[in-house]
Design an enzyme around this catalytic site. Structure first.
Site, short mmCIF file in Angstrom:
data_model
loop_
_atom_site.label_atom_id
_atom_site.label_comp_id
_atom_site.label_asym_id
_atom_site.label_seq_id
_atom_site.Cartn_x
_atom_site.Cartn_y
_atom_site.Cartn_z
N ASN A 34 51.44 58.61 44.76
CA ASN A 34 52.38 58.31 43.64
C ASN A 34 52.66 56.40 43.82
OD1 ASN A 34 53.77 57.00 46.09
ND2 ASN A 34 55.12 58.23 46.13
N ASP A 35 50.83 56.49 44.55
CA ASP A 35 50.59 54.62 44.60
C ASP A 35 51.12 54.40 45.42
OD1 ASP A 35 48.27 53.41 43.65
OD2 ASP A 35 49.15 52.38 42.43
N ASN A 36 52.19 54.75 46.37
CA ASN A 36 52.86 53.42 47.13
C ASN A 36 51.81 53.56 48.80
OD1 ASN A 36 56.02 55.10 47.43
ND2 ASN A 36 55.34 53.79 46.10
N ASP A 172 39.01 18.23 37.99
CA ASP A 172 40.20 18.30 37.39
C ASP A 172 41.23 17.23 37.72
OD1 ASP A 172 42.04 19.51 38.92
OD2 ASP A 172 41.74 21.34 37.58
N LYS A 195 40.91 16.99 32.53
CA LYS A 195 41.24 18.54 31.87
C LYS A 195 42.77 19.05 31.02
CE LYS A 195 41.37 23.01 34.50
NZ LYS A 195 41.25 23.81 35.61
N ASP A 221 35.50 22.33 43.03
CA ASP A 221 36.97 22.57 42.23
C ASP A 221 37.24 23.71 44.02
OD1 ASP A 221 38.82 23.39 40.37
OD2 ASP A 221 37.80 24.04 39.10
#
Ligand code: R5P
Length: 317
Positions: A34-36, A172, A195, A221
């Site tokens: 059940n993806d748990n 940035d 940016k 960055d």
């Protein structure tokens, strides 16, 4: 002291353990149908000083949400197994970009994740190069904030000559302080780009402040995600006459078109640290990618946390 790892980047945890000269602790993690997610430590943690290494990043099979959830579950399991102290070692804290309410009705995810770590039972956090330093303030538990700057600086000192004639470029305004600190360490000049982010994947450069004509430029960055910012930055400084371009980031997240985009750029190299897993397929697709190890940096910080020594002294070179 015991070190365990989540699934986001086990290679880094292994490297940290090698640097410390101790074995990686045994644990397992699995997805139910059940993806748990279920995690389990497979050795005793009772009264141990426990460090759980997990970058909040995907790795191809594991996504960012899985990484966050698995870390929370590991902290909870360690607390339940009577660990004396639990430090969440988060080399890349991805939600740090959601650090302010810059449009209506959005969440400040960085603060929420910081709260969740504490609720799960973390006593401390050890992280590196947060998107903006003030994210540190979202944590109410003691948090040590490492910098990848010495590792990146060493690379440039070793590989570039005439650094006094080179320029560090912040792509940035948010990167200016970091770029200025690196420029000072290298004895190089500084420039930055004004940016504007148009969307998740598109940015627009409005102007360049500083002189890059005929210079070796190091674009630095905190992270490269889709490489949209990088493409803009390279375009601007090429047009302004940069002679040779090197790129460095603390976190090579490299999602979507990033690797293909970097391969197509007229740059010498694109350096990241191993805070995020860069797959062999990505490395093979772009010979400009280079990965520097921050395992010794984390090993040193973990030792100092364990023995109660100063972390600040690591950076007073
Ligand atoms: C943004 O403010 C950050 O410092 C990075 O420039 C940004 O996260 C990079 O994202 P991307 O590679 O998708 O442009």
């Amino acid at each position: 002291m015991k070190i365990f790892t989540g699934q986001a980047n086990p290679e880094l945890a292994h490297d940290i353990c090698d640097a410390l000269g101790i074995p990686l602790g045994k644990s397992m993690s699995r997805h139910f149908s059940n993806d748990n997610i279920e995690v389990q430590f497979q050795e005793s943690l009772r009264e141990a000083d426990v460090f759980i290494v997990q970058s909040l990043a995907g790795n191809g099979t594991f996504n960012v949400s899985d990484s966050v959830m698995e870390l929370l579950l590991m902290i909870d399991a360690a607390r339940g197994a009577s660990a004396a102290r639990i430090t969440a070692v988060i080399p890349y804290f991805s939600y740090a970009r959601s650090d302010k309410k810059d449009s209506p009705r959005i969440s400040i995810a960085a603060r929420l994740v910081a709260d969740l770590l504490e609720t799960a039972g973390a006593d401390r956090v050890l992280t590196m190069t947060l998107h903006s330093p003030q994210v540190h303030g979202f944590f109410r538990i003691p948090t040590d904030h490492l910098s990848a700057e010495p590792v990146i600086a060493n690379h440039f000192i070793t590989h570039l000559s005439n650094l006094e004639d080179a320029v560090v470029l912040a792509p940035d305004a948010g990167d200016i302080k970091r770029a200025s600190s690196l420029a000072e360490r290298l004895g190089a000049g500084i420039a930055f780009i004004d940016k504007r982010r148009v969307s998740d994947t598109k940015v627009e450069a409005r102007g360049l402040i500083g002189d890059v004509k005929g210079k070796v430029v190091m674009i630095v960055d905190d992270e490269i995600s889709t490489a949209g910012s990088l493409i803009e930055a390279v375009g601007v400084i090429k047009e302004a006459g940069a002679k040779e371009i090197h790129v460095a980031c603390s976190h090579g997240v490299y999602v979507g078109p990033a690797v293909e985009r970097i391969a197509g750029l007229d740059i010498v190299e694109c350096i990241s640290t191993n805070s995020c897993y860069v797959s062999p397929e990505k490395m093979a697709a772009c010979d400009k990618l280079k990965v520097l190890s921050v395992a010794p940096l984390f090993a040193e910080a973990i030792t100092r946390i364990h023995t109660g020594e100063s972390i600040a002294e690591m950076f007073n070179a």
